[in-house]
Design an enzyme around this catalytic site. Structure first.
Site, PDB file in Angstrom:
ATOM      1  N   GLY A  54       0.817  -1.201   0.000  1.00  0.00           N
ATOM      2  CA  GLY A  54       0.000   0.000   0.000  1.00  0.00           C
ATOM      3  C   GLY A  54       0.852   1.253   0.000  1.00  0.00           C
ATOM      4  O   GLY A  54       1.997   1.238   0.441  1.00  0.00           O
ATOM      5  N   SER A  55       0.290   2.351  -0.499  1.00  0.00           N
ATOM      6  CA  SER A  55       0.996   3.637  -0.423  1.00  0.00           C
ATOM      7  C   SER A  55       0.807   4.231   0.965  1.00  0.00           C
ATOM      8  O   SER A  55       0.046   3.712   1.776  1.00  0.00           O
ATOM      9  CB  SER A  55       0.473   4.585  -1.499  1.00  0.00           C
ATOM     10  OG  SER A  55       0.895   4.141  -2.766  1.00  0.00           O
ATOM     11  N   GLY A  56       1.510   5.327   1.225  1.00  0.00           N
ATOM     12  CA  GLY A  56       1.417   5.966   2.536  1.00  0.00           C
ATOM     13  C   GLY A  56       2.587   5.633   3.439  1.00  0.00           C
ATOM     14  O   GLY A  56       2.637   6.075   4.580  1.00  0.00           O
ATOM     15  N   HIS A  57       3.521   4.820   2.916  1.00  0.00           N
ATOM     16  CA  HIS A  57       4.705   4.452   3.708  1.00  0.00           C
ATOM     17  C   HIS A  57       5.973   5.084   3.141  1.00  0.00           C
ATOM     18  O   HIS A  57       7.069   4.640   3.461  1.00  0.00           O
ATOM     19  CB  HIS A  57       4.870   2.935   3.716  1.00  0.00           C
ATOM     20  CG  HIS A  57       3.635   2.200   4.070  1.00  0.00           C
ATOM     21  ND1 HIS A  57       2.986   2.393   5.268  1.00  0.00           N
ATOM     22  CD2 HIS A  57       2.891   1.296   3.391  1.00  0.00           C
ATOM     23  CE1 HIS A  57       1.899   1.620   5.310  1.00  0.00           C
ATOM     24  NE2 HIS A  57       1.822   0.953   4.183  1.00  0.00           N
ATOM     25  N   ASP A 110      -1.414  -8.150   1.033  1.00  0.00           N
ATOM     26  CA  ASP A 110      -0.204  -8.229   0.216  1.00  0.00           C
ATOM     27  C   ASP A 110       0.054  -9.662  -0.223  1.00  0.00           C
ATOM     28  O   ASP A 110       0.351  -9.934  -1.380  1.00  0.00           O
ATOM     29  CB  ASP A 110       1.007  -7.697   1.005  1.00  0.00           C
ATOM     30  CG  ASP A 110       0.986  -6.180   1.135  1.00  0.00           C
ATOM     31  OD1 ASP A 110       0.039  -5.553   0.622  1.00  0.00           O
ATOM     32  OD2 ASP A 110       1.915  -5.605   1.737  1.00  0.00           O
ATOM     33  N   HIS A 217      -0.387   0.724   9.185  1.00  0.00           N
ATOM     34  CA  HIS A 217      -1.579   1.080   8.410  1.00  0.00           C
ATOM     35  C   HIS A 217      -2.622   1.747   9.279  1.00  0.00           C
ATOM     36  O   HIS A 217      -3.807   1.719   8.966  1.00  0.00           O
ATOM     37  CB  HIS A 217      -2.202  -0.158   7.773  1.00  0.00           C
ATOM     38  CG  HIS A 217      -1.275  -0.899   6.891  1.00  0.00           C
ATOM     39  ND1 HIS A 217      -0.450  -1.884   7.356  1.00  0.00           N
ATOM     40  CD2 HIS A 217      -1.011  -0.778   5.579  1.00  0.00           C
ATOM     41  CE1 HIS A 217       0.275  -2.355   6.350  1.00  0.00           C
ATOM     42  NE2 HIS A 217      -0.042  -1.696   5.260  1.00  0.00           N
TER      43      HIS A 217
END
Ligand SMILES: Nc1ncnc2c1ncn2[C@@H]1O[C@H](COP(=O)(O)OP(=O)(O)O)[C@@H](O)[C@H]1O
Ligand SMILES: Nc1ncnc2c1ncn2[C@@H]1O[C@H](COP(=O)(O)OP(=O)(O)O)[C@@H](O)[C@H]1O
Ligand SMILES: [Mg+2]
Ligand SMILES: [Mg+2]
Ligand SMILES: [Mg+2]
Ligand SMILES: [Mg+2]
Lengths: 329, 209, 329, 209
Positions: A54-57, A110, A217
């Site tokens: 996921g994005s945001g990391h 994932d 998350h």
């Protein structure tokens, strides 16, 4: 909710476009489906180390594409695993005939999407390594197993270095699995991230509480406790990590203090300093260090501590040259 | 009312609409025991599905539609639910290569979906996942078809059982998926994937009514 | 207030100790008085480029000590200029016989303390360059003059490179002044920082407002306006900067999008992407880029945009090797 | 009451105490038009000063004490106020090399302080800085000494004038220091440095009373 974004649904794409423009000498950004490859193709026969999630990391994983590290990265929507077609496209684009080593953080999403992607790419040689370094998840019998968190970056670094020096797929996978087995992490949140799609904090903490054992998350953590200062928090995180690793006096480690996105660097160094002192008191030698916000959770305030047990090979793979947007030496 | 290609189209349209309406509810459920994106993921996915199916040129079988639903979900949802629903619709589509479904074909469709979910996600009943909606739905469908019900009634029985199944997840402690990280703290909340499954099956039944 | 700190009064010192331990191959941390020097002494006769200012802006300045950049950095208390004795001690320690170039951000406190320090170090050759890149301060006739903000990092980089290649003090000062003259910045806050000593946000914004033209010490900015998304904010900041620089089509620039401390990297890339597009539309070539949280304001949420007009020499000084904790190539 | 070394010691002790008490007030004033650290800076500085002066071995003159105050403030306060107060006490100390101060010596001390502040900070009256406290204080002291007042009364006149001067900064628009960045928005708030100056002079007068 105020964020430096425009339409929420465009955030990942717009950010990726900016990233590609800022680092055009290093990466190529592909938008349909979304994935990032190196600007310079791999040497024929080199193993392509690929990761995603996921994005945001950020900077994980896109900021780690480049010489000596990832061949490609696959960003999903915010906090959402990428889809199999994205992953498969990245595999195809990154493969240079040496096969693909996929480094996957152990989350159901994932795992399922990478697994499905591998089924879509019949012709390719794909090996997968799961990272599950988060000691906050205790009883993996009753859970989806330990999560992959900040230790992922270390596994990507050593795997990338092994690929760059010409190891074949089995060898790169072997060293990545060894690194994954040698690394443990645990994190704390002082304030939860605000997820763009909901516009709200993903959990609520009072001004006197911290959440120990969080994931990346915005999931709530293992438990909540009163805030008692950096030293106490550092001890709680470090003890959990070193106990699980069964670190003994005389061993040599890499110490990584990671910011969750909204934590000032000055605070990370306070945590690092305390962790370092504690390790020294136990006779553990900190041979390599990393301090910074590398595996983030949007604008979460907090930090995680990662320790990797080092041997000679892991040390030299860590030291090997790397040239990415976020790590360079 | 026969369960033909038009029914499948209606199902998709009603599902997309129902998911949009339930988006915030699903986000809130997922925020409590997960990461708060389930509603957003599914809404993105079913919007893509609706557009895709609308633009489809004369599908001959229900299976064709379900397979398109599957691949579209697979490439637009992400997260855990993307491959799970994707595989569910893929298997359901495989056994529905017909222009029209009778009661037994409805049962086969639902069994295919459940089989897809469990083979991908490896969760059993009682682990606080969408399986807790689909497993009782299949059982209810088998009973209803066995009793000689019409296809529409079989679907309604499945949908109602799925709704009960979703509610039954509330007291459970999760042992699969993201909610499992919470341990005991996951009890007291409905599983978002079970809830969205009930919504999807309700849309199927309404499309047939 | 929750921060990863222990006693507030020890925060700067503890953080500095951790910083020194994490980067022992690069820096030496001195505690009484506080300053940071390179681990490796300068080549005899090399100009020592020294900078400093209040803490809370990390990695500026301590993270920029090392080969190709600063010879020493002088951190004050949080958001408080360092004292003359600290600065003078850093000058003495850093001087390698080539004299000292002090790079000072234009704030009354910094100016007065650096000025006093120079009076304390009679024997040394000290030149000073003021950075005042913040175009948010309009009427310098009626103010203490423009503030020094994120552009400071760029001036330090080119001055450090000039010193490293062996330029003498007058030449290093000249190139630093030229860089300072070519750089302009402006910033926005979405949320004010929480200053440890007060435990409170240094100003209050509603969930619909942003503060435009902020400094880096939690001072309120030029005005407050409704939040209308990243594109509008980017345009406001970039226009102010390029207007002031009188940038013309055909010119070549360095574009630096800086995070204020609590802003996710993904958002900085959204701003960068938009700014880059706007510059392209005006025929301005972005020849070099930097994106990240380098000149921060504790945990302020927001960003600043800095543009430096490039010529051949500034470009090659920017490109020259640098090896510090925060910048490396 | 003579203004001797003991008076200077009392001044320092009372000043340190008064600054600690006013710390939050000064922080709040500085938060409104500056960066919120003035109270913290001065409290750190005067705590160091008090410890230093307490440990001083038999100072012979008032000037010796003031010079020690100066160098201690200089190396512990930082910010704009550190060098300003440091230079003020340095110049005040230079003209106070006496065991005891008469009325004219008090005037000289205050003039020295003001001169130190303006030579360092280059601000004039009306720019909303500590000068707006010290300049009227010097004027009042000159008048009081001219009228034949005792040293203690001269200090009290100066302190009261400084307090008025601090209040007079409220409507002003700052054109020096950090507050100047606010432009018109700086009006309506008292200047923190002017306020702390009034507090210091009040301590001097109380030490003499
Ligand atoms: N192993 C599994 N088997 C079946 N369903 C699962 C499994 N893991 C998770 N789920 C379902 O997925 C749902 C969460 O979906 P979503 O929020 O979209 O993905 P993520 O957890 O990756 O954010 C859960 O509520 C649960 O019903
Ligand atoms: N040029 C100047 N001349 C005189 N006094 C000044 C000048 N600049 C600032 N000051 C005083 O300094 C005070 C601020 O001190 P402080 O908060 O400790 O420093 P900083 O502004 O660096 O944070 C102001 O309130 C003002 O009275
Ligand atoms: Mg998710
Ligand atoms: Mg979710
Ligand atoms: Mg200050
Ligand atoms: Mg101040």
């Amino acid at each position: 909710m105020k964020k430096l974004l425009n339409a929420v649904d465009d955030a990942v794409r717009e950010s990726l476009v900016g990233f590609g423009a800022a680092h055009e000498e290093l990466v190529r950004v592909h938008l349909d489906p979304m994935y990032v490859t190196r600007a310079q193709p791999l040497l024929r026969g080199t193993v392509a180390v690929v990761s995603g999630g996921g994005s945001g990391h950020e900077p994980l994983h896109t900021g780690l594409v480049g010489e000596g590290m990832l061949a490609a990265a696959v960003p999903g929507e915010m906090f959402t695993s990428p889809t199999p077609d994205q992953i498969a496209a990245a595999y195809q684009a990154a493969d240079a005939g040496g096969g693909v080593l996929a480094i996957v953080k152990n989350y159901t999403g994932d795992v399922l999407n990478f697994e499905t992607a591998a089924e879509l790419t019949d012709g390719l040689d794909v090996e997968q390594v799961l990272v599950n370094d988060d000691v906050a998840v205790e009883d993996s019998l009753f859970t989806a197993g330990r999560r992959g968190v900040a230790g992922t970056l270390l596994v990507e670094k050593v795997a990338g270095a092994a690929a760059e020096r010409g190891d074949d797929l089995a060898a790169v996978a072997e060293v990545a699995r060894r690194a994954a087995g040698a690394v443990r992490s645990m994190g704390v949140a002082l304030r939860a991230p605000v997820v763009p799609h909901t516009g709200r904090a993903s959990f609520d903490l009072t001004d006197e509480e911290v959440e120990i054992g969080i994931g990346i998350h915005g999931e709530p953590g293992r438990h909540r406790e009163p805030f008692t200062g950096a030293d106490a928090i550092t001890a709680a995180l470090l003890d959990a990590v070193t106990d699980d690793l069964r670190l003994a006096s005389g061993e040599s480690v890499l110490l990584f203090v990671n910011g969750m996105g909204a934590t000032p660097l000055s605070e990370l160094y306070v945590v690092y300093g305390r962790a370092r002192t504690m390790l020294a008191e136990r006779g553990v030698q900190v041979a390599r260090s990393l301090v910074g916000s590398y595996v983030t959770s949007l604008d979460m305030q907090g930090a995680s501590i990662t320790v990797m047990r080092l041997d000679e090979e892991l040390t030299s793979l860590w030291d090997a040259p790397v040239h990415t947007a976020a790590l360079r030496w | 009312m026969t369960l033909d290609v038009e029914w499948a189209r209606r199902w998709v349209a009603l599902a997309a609409q129902a998911i949009t309406e339930a988006k915030d509810e699903l986000v809130e459920l997922d925020r409590e025991i997960g990461d708060g994106d389930h509603g957003v993921n599914l809404d993105r996915g079913f919007a893509a599905v609706a557009a895709k199916i609308e633009g489809m040129d004369r599908p001959a079988t229900v299976g064709e539609i379900l397979t398109t639903v599957a691949t579209t979900l697979m490439s637009s949802v992400g997260g855990a639910s993307g491959p799970l629903y994707g595989t569910a619709f893929l298997r359901a589509g495989k056994v529905s290569g017909l222009a029209e479904l009778g009661p037994d074909a409805v049962v086969a469709l639902l069994e295919g979906a459940l089989e897809g979910i469990t083979s991908r996600g490896r969760a059993g009943v009682g682990e606080k996942t969408m399986v807790d909606a689909w497993a009782p739905a299949v059982e209810a469908a088998v009973r209803s078809a066995g009793a000689g019900d019409e296809p529409a009634a079989v679907l309604r029985a499945a949908a109602d059982a799925a709704a009960d199944g979703a509610r039954s997840t509330i007291p459970l402690v999760a042992s699969k998926g993201r909610a499992s990280y919470l341990g005991e703290r996951s009890a007291g909340h409905m599983d978002p994937g079970a809830r969205s499954s009930a919504i999807l099956l309700d849309a199927a039944a309404r499309a047939a009514a």
